[in-house]
Write a protein that holds these residues in place. Sequence first.
Motif, PDB file in Angstrom:
ATOM      1  N   GLN A 207       0.930  -1.221  -0.071  1.00 45.81           N
ATOM      2  CA  GLN A 207       0.147  -0.278   0.185  1.00 45.81           C
ATOM      3  C   GLN A 207       0.643   1.371   0.373  1.00 45.81           C
ATOM      4  O   GLN A 207       0.164   2.180  -0.705  1.00 45.81           O
ATOM      5  CB  GLN A 207      -1.145  -0.185   1.578  1.00 45.81           C
ATOM      6  N   ARG A 208       1.636   0.971   0.598  1.00 47.01           N
ATOM      7  CA  ARG A 208       2.488   2.212   0.734  1.00 47.01           C
ATOM      8  C   ARG A 208       3.523   2.492  -0.750  1.00 47.01           C
ATOM      9  O   ARG A 208       4.044   3.534  -1.339  1.00 47.01           O
ATOM     10  CB  ARG A 208       4.360   1.739   1.484  1.00 47.01           C
ATOM     11  N   TYR A 209       4.014   1.721  -1.083  1.00 45.62           N
ATOM     12  CA  TYR A 209       4.871   1.749  -3.265  1.00 45.62           C
ATOM     13  C   TYR A 209       3.572   1.955  -3.617  1.00 45.62           C
ATOM     14  O   TYR A 209       3.671   3.239  -4.447  1.00 45.62           O
ATOM     15  CB  TYR A 209       4.952   0.559  -3.174  1.00 45.62           C
ATOM     16  N   VAL A 210       2.119   2.134  -3.149  1.00 48.36           N
ATOM     17  CA  VAL A 210       1.455   2.502  -4.359  1.00 48.36           C
ATOM     18  C   VAL A 210       0.979   4.099  -3.950  1.00 48.36           C
ATOM     19  O   VAL A 210       1.282   4.982  -4.881  1.00 48.36           O
ATOM     20  CB  VAL A 210       0.304   1.519  -4.191  1.00 48.36           C
ATOM     21  N   GLU A 211       1.370   4.428  -2.989  1.00 46.46           N
ATOM     22  CA  GLU A 211       0.819   5.921  -2.576  1.00 46.46           C
ATOM     23  C   GLU A 211       2.068   5.977  -2.833  1.00 46.46           C
ATOM     24  O   GLU A 211       1.770   7.831  -3.533  1.00 46.46           O
ATOM     25  CB  GLU A 211       0.438   6.145  -0.766  1.00 46.46           C
ATOM     26  N   ASN A 212       3.665   5.760  -2.790  1.00 45.51           N
ATOM     27  CA  ASN A 212       4.122   7.070  -2.749  1.00 45.51           C
ATOM     28  C   ASN A 212       5.020   6.631  -4.476  1.00 45.51           C
ATOM     29  O   ASN A 212       5.571   8.259  -4.744  1.00 45.51           O
ATOM     30  CB  ASN A 212       5.840   6.275  -1.859  1.00 45.51           C
ATOM     31  N   GLU A 213       4.544   5.634  -5.576  1.00 41.52           N
ATOM     32  CA  GLU A 213       5.179   5.370  -6.741  1.00 41.52           C
ATOM     33  C   GLU A 213       4.919   7.129  -7.511  1.00 41.52           C
ATOM     34  O   GLU A 213       5.395   8.053  -8.651  1.00 41.52           O
ATOM     35  CB  GLU A 213       4.051   4.497  -7.093  1.00 41.52           C
TER      36      GLU A 213
ATOM     37  N   TYR B 200       4.850   9.858  -6.729  1.00 36.72           N
ATOM     38  CA  TYR B 200       5.978  10.850  -6.317  1.00 36.72           C
ATOM     39  C   TYR B 200       7.738  10.137  -7.263  1.00 36.72           C
ATOM     40  O   TYR B 200       8.315  11.212  -6.202  1.00 36.72           O
ATOM     41  CB  TYR B 200       5.892  10.727  -5.391  1.00 36.72           C
TER      42      TYR B 200
ATOM     43  N   THR C 116      -5.319  -4.839  -2.754  1.00 40.07           N
ATOM     44  CA  THR C 116      -3.989  -3.934  -3.094  1.00 40.07           C
ATOM     45  C   THR C 116      -2.993  -4.460  -4.165  1.00 40.07           C
ATOM     46  O   THR C 116      -2.603  -3.177  -5.104  1.00 40.07           O
ATOM     47  CB  THR C 116      -3.218  -3.668  -1.604  1.00 40.07           C
TER      48      THR C 116
ATOM     49  N   ASN D 173      -4.710  -3.290  -7.264  1.00 37.05           N
ATOM     50  CA  ASN D 173      -4.321  -1.576  -7.593  1.00 37.05           C
ATOM     51  C   ASN D 173      -3.033  -1.698  -7.670  1.00 37.05           C
ATOM     52  O   ASN D 173      -2.390  -0.928  -8.486  1.00 37.05           O
ATOM     53  CB  ASN D 173      -4.323  -1.015  -6.126  1.00 37.05           C
TER      54      ASN D 173
END
Length: 289
Positions: A95-101, A103, A163, A166
């Motif tokens: 989930q963190r990867y999906v959110e940060n990618e 940027y 996830t 996603n």
Amino acid sequence: MVEPRSISERIVHKLSSNVHKRKQQNTSSNAPRPNPYVELESAYVAQICITWEALSWNYKSFERKRSSTQRISFNDIGCPAAIADQFRTFHILLQRYVENEPYENGRRPEIYARMRTLAPKLLLVPEYHDYEEEEEKEEEEEGFKSRITSAAFLMIMEECIRTFMNFLKADKEKPCQKIIKAFFGRTKRGSVDPTLVHLMKKVNTKKKTKLKEIRKGGKYMKKKKMSIEEEMEILMGLIDLKVVSRVLRMNEMNEEKLHWCEEKMSKVKIIQDGKAFQRDSTPLFFPPH
């Protein structure tokens, strides 16, 4: 030694072992250099295939074990809390990867390689197993023994699967990449006939469309509320096809990969004139080369 300029070259340069570096230094300067992006993409695609097979196997395996136990004894087998925590960690990292990618700079394989150096467990699926007697005793002695319900553990794994979908959806070709492919096509030696790849993409797209229609109820099908099990089965079928579509997008395609795609797609069968489908969850391992 000259520092590589491109993002792909820099990542491969950093991740390469000392032995690999020595081999590169000893090779003739006239020898053709491998495309560093292709190396990264091959490693990335192989990893998502392995990740999905492992995630699918864990989910279906636990689901079968739970069902068989309930039929015999009506007891809830539950899951060790420590194992559940490992799956939570997998989900959090993904989930963190999906959110940060969004940027990050670069293409998906390049970003993944950089993020993997920061989070080594990214895309590494834990293995579900229940405690043996010795492990249970150790947990009891240390005061750590605890379990969660089967339903709670299934929910954790279902979130992991959603996830992961996603994550796959976010892996898109940029417009400039599509233009380059359209103009230059597949010119690499040993590549397969582009017509076969194109045909397989069309079959894959048709199957995805059919599955989505089944999920929505279809044009001429009576709308009914699906169970969580049915929804998850359709989602997992869509992920099967999504993984195949990513393999078909690879810069370097060979006969082994094409055969894998064909076999993987055949495991998702549309039946009853498009009103239902069957999914074979048996793992199919991605070819090493």
